[in-house]
Design a protein around this motif. Structure first.
Motif, PDB file in Angstrom:
ATOM      1  N   PHE A   1      12.993  14.869   4.907  1.00 13.47           N
ATOM      2  CA  PHE A   1      14.042  15.828   4.629  1.00 13.47           C
ATOM      3  C   PHE A   1      13.732  16.558   3.331  1.00 13.47           C
ATOM      4  O   PHE A   1      12.930  16.104   2.525  1.00 13.47           O
ATOM      5  CB  PHE A   1      15.411  15.140   4.521  1.00 13.47           C
ATOM      6  CG  PHE A   1      15.530  14.207   3.361  1.00 13.47           C
ATOM      7  CD1 PHE A   1      16.142  14.602   2.185  1.00 13.47           C
ATOM      8  CD2 PHE A   1      15.018  12.916   3.429  1.00 13.47           C
ATOM      9  CE1 PHE A   1      16.233  13.750   1.101  1.00 13.47           C
ATOM     10  CE2 PHE A   1      15.111  12.055   2.365  1.00 13.47           C
ATOM     11  CZ  PHE A   1      15.719  12.476   1.186  1.00 13.47           C
ATOM     12  N   ARG A   2      14.388  17.701   3.165  1.00 12.14           N
ATOM     13  CA  ARG A   2      14.268  18.463   1.926  1.00 12.14           C
ATOM     14  C   ARG A   2      15.571  18.314   1.154  1.00 12.14           C
ATOM     15  O   ARG A   2      16.639  18.167   1.743  1.00 12.14           O
ATOM     16  CB  ARG A   2      13.990  19.935   2.225  1.00 12.14           C
ATOM     17  CG  ARG A   2      12.610  20.115   2.869  1.00 12.14           C
ATOM     18  CD  ARG A   2      12.278  21.557   3.118  1.00 12.14           C
ATOM     19  NE  ARG A   2      11.928  22.146   1.817  1.00 12.14           N
ATOM     20  CZ  ARG A   2      12.107  23.420   1.512  1.00 12.14           C
ATOM     21  NH1 ARG A   2      12.641  24.259   2.378  1.00 12.14           N
ATOM     22  NH2 ARG A   2      11.754  23.892   0.335  1.00 12.14           N
ATOM     23  N   TRP A   3      15.462  18.367  -0.151  1.00 12.93           N
ATOM     24  CA  TRP A   3      16.613  18.258  -1.031  1.00 12.93           C
ATOM     25  C   TRP A   3      16.504  19.307  -2.132  1.00 12.93           C
ATOM     26  O   TRP A   3      15.428  19.830  -2.409  1.00 12.93           O
ATOM     27  CB  TRP A   3      16.705  16.861  -1.647  1.00 12.93           C
ATOM     28  CG  TRP A   3      15.422  16.406  -2.307  1.00 12.93           C
ATOM     29  CD1 TRP A   3      14.454  15.614  -1.754  1.00 12.93           C
ATOM     30  CD2 TRP A   3      14.959  16.733  -3.622  1.00 12.93           C
ATOM     31  NE1 TRP A   3      13.419  15.438  -2.642  1.00 12.93           N
ATOM     32  CE2 TRP A   3      13.705  16.109  -3.800  1.00 12.93           C
ATOM     33  CE3 TRP A   3      15.475  17.500  -4.661  1.00 12.93           C
ATOM     34  CZ2 TRP A   3      12.968  16.237  -4.975  1.00 12.93           C
ATOM     35  CZ3 TRP A   3      14.737  17.623  -5.838  1.00 12.93           C
ATOM     36  CH2 TRP A   3      13.497  16.988  -5.983  1.00 12.93           C
TER      37      TRP A   3
ATOM     38  N   GLY B   1      12.604  19.667  -3.282  1.00  9.81           N
ATOM     39  CA  GLY B   1      11.591  18.690  -2.936  1.00  9.81           C
ATOM     40  C   GLY B   1      11.650  18.307  -1.475  1.00  9.81           C
ATOM     41  O   GLY B   1      12.560  18.695  -0.736  1.00  9.81           O
ATOM     42  N   PHE B   2      10.680  17.526  -1.080  1.00  5.64           N
ATOM     43  CA  PHE B   2      10.512  17.062   0.298  1.00  5.64           C
ATOM     44  C   PHE B   2      10.199  15.579   0.217  1.00  5.64           C
ATOM     45  O   PHE B   2       9.247  15.194  -0.461  1.00  5.64           O
ATOM     46  CB  PHE B   2       9.336  17.830   0.922  1.00  5.64           C
ATOM     47  CG  PHE B   2       8.956  17.397   2.306  1.00  5.64           C
ATOM     48  CD1 PHE B   2       9.446  18.083   3.393  1.00  5.64           C
ATOM     49  CD2 PHE B   2       8.089  16.330   2.517  1.00  5.64           C
ATOM     50  CE1 PHE B   2       9.074  17.706   4.679  1.00  5.64           C
ATOM     51  CE2 PHE B   2       7.725  15.949   3.792  1.00  5.64           C
ATOM     52  CZ  PHE B   2       8.221  16.640   4.882  1.00  5.64           C
ATOM     53  N   ASP B   3      11.016  14.740   0.824  1.00  6.73           N
ATOM     54  CA  ASP B   3      10.794  13.296   0.771  1.00  6.73           C
ATOM     55  C   ASP B   3      10.598  12.719   2.160  1.00  6.73           C
ATOM     56  O   ASP B   3      11.171  13.199   3.136  1.00  6.73           O
ATOM     57  CB  ASP B   3      11.975  12.584   0.106  1.00  6.73           C
ATOM     58  CG  ASP B   3      12.024  12.789  -1.400  1.00  6.73           C
ATOM     59  OD1 ASP B   3      11.125  13.446  -1.949  1.00  6.73           O
ATOM     60  OD2 ASP B   3      12.969  12.286  -2.021  1.00  6.73           O
ATOM     61  N   VAL B   4       9.771  11.691   2.215  1.00  5.21           N
ATOM     62  CA  VAL B   4       9.581  10.888   3.414  1.00  5.21           C
ATOM     63  C   VAL B   4      10.082   9.486   3.085  1.00  5.21           C
ATOM     64  O   VAL B   4       9.678   8.903   2.076  1.00  5.21           O
ATOM     65  CB  VAL B   4       8.095  10.844   3.837  1.00  5.21           C
ATOM     66  CG1 VAL B   4       7.909   9.901   5.019  1.00  5.21           C
ATOM     67  CG2 VAL B   4       7.586  12.242   4.160  1.00  5.21           C
ATOM     68  N   LEU B   5      10.974   8.950   3.905  1.00  7.03           N
ATOM     69  CA  LEU B   5      11.516   7.611   3.714  1.00  7.03           C
ATOM     70  C   LEU B   5      11.024   6.697   4.821  1.00  7.03           C
ATOM     71  O   LEU B   5      10.938   7.105   5.978  1.00  7.03           O
ATOM     72  CB  LEU B   5      13.047   7.631   3.751  1.00  7.03           C
ATOM     73  CG  LEU B   5      13.779   8.619   2.854  1.00  7.03           C
ATOM     74  CD1 LEU B   5      15.283   8.450   3.012  1.00  7.03           C
ATOM     75  CD2 LEU B   5      13.358   8.463   1.413  1.00  7.03           C
TER      76      LEU B   5
END
Length: 120
Positions: A79-81, A94-98
């Motif tokens: 997702f992007r935040w 930013g762009f995170d991968v969980l």
């Protein structure tokens, strides 16, 4: 896996303080969580708390918000935040991968910074 709920809990943790943040960490983050982005590499609830405190001190009054829709499969989601003043266009994006553990808690975060203005 309800990706939207996971992202909401993730962002709520970054926006919370004190006891509220501790409750969110206990409920939604694995005790041995790892967090890695271009500026940080921490582990555990204590490491993540110190990181969040540092970011909140650097950007007082700013809030994390979702940007777009999250996507996920097989216990992983992306997702992007955004980070910026409440109600305004995010200054940082930013762009995170969980990666989630077997109980649906956040076990690993891999973060990328897409938009960081000079001086931020």
């Amino acid at each position: 896996m309800d990706t939207k709920s996971v992202v909401e809990a993730y962002l709520a943790t970054w926006n919370a303080e004190g006891e509220q943040r501790a409750k969110l960490l206990a409920a939604h983050w694995a005790p041995d969580v790892t967090y890695t982005d271009p500026l940080a590499d921490v582990s555990g609830h204590a490491g993540l708390t110190a990181l969040i405190d540092g970011v909140r001190a650097q950007f007082p009054g700013w809030v994390f918000t979702p940007v777009g829709e999250p996507d996920g499969h097989h216990g992983r989601l992306r997702f992007r935040w955004g980070l910026g003043a409440a109600g305004e266009e995010p200054t940082v994006v930013g762009f995170d991968v969980l990666v989630l553990d077997g109980e649906g808690r956040i076990r690993e975060v891999l973060g990328f910074l897409d938009k960081v203005p000079a001086g931020a």
